[in-house]
Enzyme design. Structure first.
Site: not given
Ligand code: G6P
Ligand code: MG
Length: 223
Positions: A13-15, A21, A49-51, A53, A120-122, A124, A151, A175-176
Site C-alpha cells: 500500500d502507499l498512503d 500521506t 483509509k484505503g478506500i 475517493r 494503492s487505491a490512489s 495520485n 478494498k 497495509e495501514d
Molecule cells: C488510498 C488512501 C485513501 C484514498 C485513496 C484514493 O487508498 O488510503 O485515503 O481515498 O487512496 O486516493 P486518491 O488519491 O485517488 O484520491
Molecule cells: Mg494506506
C-alpha cells in the site's frame, strides 16, 4: 499461514505505509467537510483509509444522516475539490517524507530478489512516488482506475500479484488500513499491518512502526 520460504513478492500500500500521506488525505477531506458544513467525526480518520475517493465521499455525505440526492455532477465537483486540496498538500512531499526505514527495506527486498508491486487505491500514486524518488523500486503498479471492487475486496492484491507473475499466496501485503488488511487476507496473501494492533486486529503480523519492517523481523513473526 504459509511458510516464509514460499514468499516471492511484496505488495505495498502507499498512503500511510510508504509515506504519511494518509494525514494529507484526512486534512483534505476535513477541509471539504468544513466547506460543506458537515461536522467532522474522529472516526473518519480510520474509516477513510484505503478506500477510493468516491467511496470516501459517500462515507462523509452519509454521515449527515440526511439522504440528500446529490447529482453526479455535484459529487464529481466535491471529489475534485477534495483532490485539489490534496494536491496542494502534496507539494510539501520530498524524499525526506519517505517513512522511516522504508527505503532501506525496499533496498533489502531488491537485493534479496523479491518482486515488488504497488497496490494503492490512489490515482495520485504516480505523483507521490515521483516526489519521493521511489518510482523505480516498483516493477508493477496496479492502476486503481481499472478496479471493479476496491478494498476490502481482494481484487487489487490478486491483480497486483498477477502483474508480478505470482499467486497471492506467494506474496506479503503491507497495509495501514483495516480495509486493506481485509483485502490482503481475502486474497490469500500474508497481511502485515503497520500501526496499532488494537486497530489492525485482522493483520496476521503487525508492526507499530515502519522502521520495524525488515526481512528478519518478518521471518521471525512467521509461525
Ligand atoms: C488510498 C488512501 C485513501 C484514498 C485513496 C484514493 O487508498 O488510503 O485515503 O481515498 O487512496 O486516493 P486518491 O488519491 O485517488 O484520491
Ligand atoms: Mg494506506
Amino acid at each position: 499461514m504459509q511458510k516464509f520460504q514460499s514468499i516471492k513478492g511484496f505488495l505495498f500500500d502507499l498512503d500511510g505505509v510508504i509515506t504519511d500521506t494518509s494525514i494529507y488525505h484526512e486534512m483534505a477531506w476535513h477541509q471539504l467537510a468544513d466547506q460543506l458544513n458537515i461536522p467532522w467525526q474522529a472516526a473518519f480518520a480510520e474509516q477513510l483509509k484505503g478506500i477510493s475517493r468516491e467511496a470516501s465521499l459517500a462515507v462523509i455525505l452519509d454521515s449527515t444522516g440526511k439522504h440528500v440526492d446529490y447529482s453526479e455532477a455535484d459529487k464529481v465537483a466535491m471529489a475534485t475539490a477534495k483532490n485539489d486540496n490534496y494536491l496542494k498538500l502534496l507539494q510539501q512531499l520530498t524524499p525526506d517524507s519517505i517513512a522511516p526505514g522504508i527505503e532501506a527495506f525496499l533496498v533489502e527486498l531488491k537485493q534479496a530478489g523479491y518482486a515488488i508491486g504497488l497496490a494503492s487505491a490512489s490515482k495520485n500514486a504516480p505523483i507521490v512516488l515521483e516526489r519521493l524518488g521511489l518510482s523505480d523500486y516498483f516493477e508493477a503498479r496496479l492502476d486503481p482506475a481499472t478496479l471493479k471492487n476496491g478494498k476490502p475486496a481482494p481484487e487489487i492484491f490478486e491483480r497486483c500479484a498477477a502483474l508480478l507473475g505470482l499467486q497471492p499466496t506467494e506474496c506479503i501485503g503491507v497495509e495501514d488500513a483495516q480495509s486493506g488488511i481485509e483485502a490482503i487476507n481475502a486474497a490469500g496473501a500474508i497481511s502485515v499491518g503497520i500501526g496499532s494492533k488494537k486497530v489492525l486486529t485482522k493483520a496476521q503480523i503487525c508492526f507499530e512502526q515502519t522502521q520495524d519492517l525488515t526481512l528478519a523481523n518478518i521471518r521471525n513473526a512467521f509461525h
